[in-house]
Motif scaffolding. Structure first.
Motif: not given
Length: 380
Positions: A234-261
């Motif tokens: 959100r802070g850097h207006r990133a357009e790309r994110l790469v993570c391991a599966p377990e990290t992605w799951q944590g990201v989705l559980d934390t603030a999925p609305h930050h990922l819309a962009a």
């Protein structure tokens, strides 16, 4: 670029886009010109401490500009960079040092205390990298001394430490590192990337090299936990994110609305294939993104890639063979060959790589393929 050398990745980008930000680490930004200059200064620093071409430099790789400079500087000096997770513990670090016999163990200032003890225990010299903020004007125009000559494309460049028991070192040459991360193997946009891997993992360095070959900006996190990742996107207006599966799951559980962009959402694993449900959840949270799952290994790089569009049609597949190499299923096992293969293990030849089989590397992973070429790979 004048050759398939890691040092030329930085040099080429610095010539083309010198003032573009290469990396953001906390509140510190490093342009491509600054990273290239830091590579030269760090190469001088390493050779001044006795590092010769082909010798190993172990680095507990905390997220800092100094660590990035160590990676770039080691490559330019012809040394072999060995990243280790800083949180692996002093016992594990000492084990790696004993197994690999490096010339130096280097740390940034923050990791100095944690590096000194295992280095002393193993009888290896420990040095602290100079702070780039205070060293920016040091030795202007300096270049590493020739030593045993400049690095060559087939020289070892990185050793990836794998295994939870005795350290096993996967040796990667300059050529392999550059080819694996070339935009032709995994098309990369010139946008801001948030890297969800810590620098102790090779996946992080591969992501950085891909981003830098595309001349884009990478955001590194000292602790790439889900909350920090969401805030960085959100802070850097990133357009790309790469993570391991377990990290992605944590990201989705934390603030999925930050990922819309996001425009590119990549999942990368060297373990079991990514669960179809996770890819569906990522797609829901990133409606405008291209969602991809990559199956990788340190020995072979990308093995397969699965686009979200194929998930529902082939829910158990890990995708089609990735570009850049040749993959086949032989006797129920996944075999790989091509220019992206590693150069062997430290202290021995590449297990399963048999010249009588025309250079095929036997991964040891049970596999099958359907009539359309989609792979189905399971754990050993």
């Amino acid at each position: 670029m004048t050759g398939l050398l890691i040092g030329e990745v930085f040099r080429s980008a610095a010539r083309a886009v010198p003032h573009r930000v290469a990396a953001l680490v906390g509140d510190r930004a490093l342009t491509f010109a600054e990273l290239d200059a830091a590579a030269d200064r760090t190469a001088v620093f390493l050779t001044g401490h006795g590092v010769r071409r082909g010798e190993r430099v172990v680095c507990p790789a905390g997220a800092s500009p100094e660590t990035l400079a160590a990676f770039a500087g080691a490559a330019r000096a012809g040394a072999v960079f060995v990243p280790v997770a800083p949180d692996a513990g002093e016992a594990r670090l000492a084990e790696v040092v004993r197994a690999l016999g490096p010339r130096l163990l280097v740390t940034d200032a923050a990791g100095a205390e944690g590096g000194a003890r295992p280095a002393a225990a193993a009888g290896v010299r420990h040095v602290v990298l100079p702070d780039l903020r205070h060293d920016a004007d040091a030795a202007p125009g300096s270049h590493p001394r020739p030593g045993d000559g400049p690095p060559r494309e087939d020289d070892p460049c990185v050793i990836v430490v794998t295994g939870s028991g005795r350290p096993r070192g996967v040796v990667l040459s300059h050529r392999v590192c550059v080819l694996r991360t070339h935009p032709g193997c995994r098309p990369e946009p010139c946008t801001v990337l948030v890297c969800g891997f810590p620098l102790g993992q090779w996946s992080a360095w591969a992501a950085l090299l891909r981003q830098w070959q595309a001349r884009g900006t990478a955001v590194l996190l000292e602790r790439p936990d889900p909350a920090a990742i969401c805030a960085a996107v959100r802070g850097h207006r990133a357009e790309r994110l790469v993570c391991a599966p377990e990290t992605w799951q944590g990201v989705l559980d934390t603030a999925p609305h930050h990922l819309a962009a996001l425009r590119f959402a990549d999942v990368e694993t060297s373990g079991p294939p990514v669960a179809p449900g996770l890819l569906e959840d990522i797609r829901t949270a990133t409606p405008h993104a291209r969602v991809r799952a990559f199956l990788t290994s340190p020995e072979a790089g990308d093995l397969a890639v699965l686009d979200h569009a194929d998930v529902r049609l082939r829910p158990e597949s890990c995708g089609l063979p990735a570009p850049g190499g040749e993959v086949r299923v032989a006797a129920g096992e996944l075999w790989v060959r091509g220019p992206l293969l590693f150069d062997g293990y430290v202290g021995g030849h590449a297990d399963g790589q048999d010249s009588e089989r025309d250079g095929w590397f036997r991964t040891g992973r049970p596999a099958a393929a359907d009539d359309d070429g989609h792979l189905y790979v399971s754990e050993n």
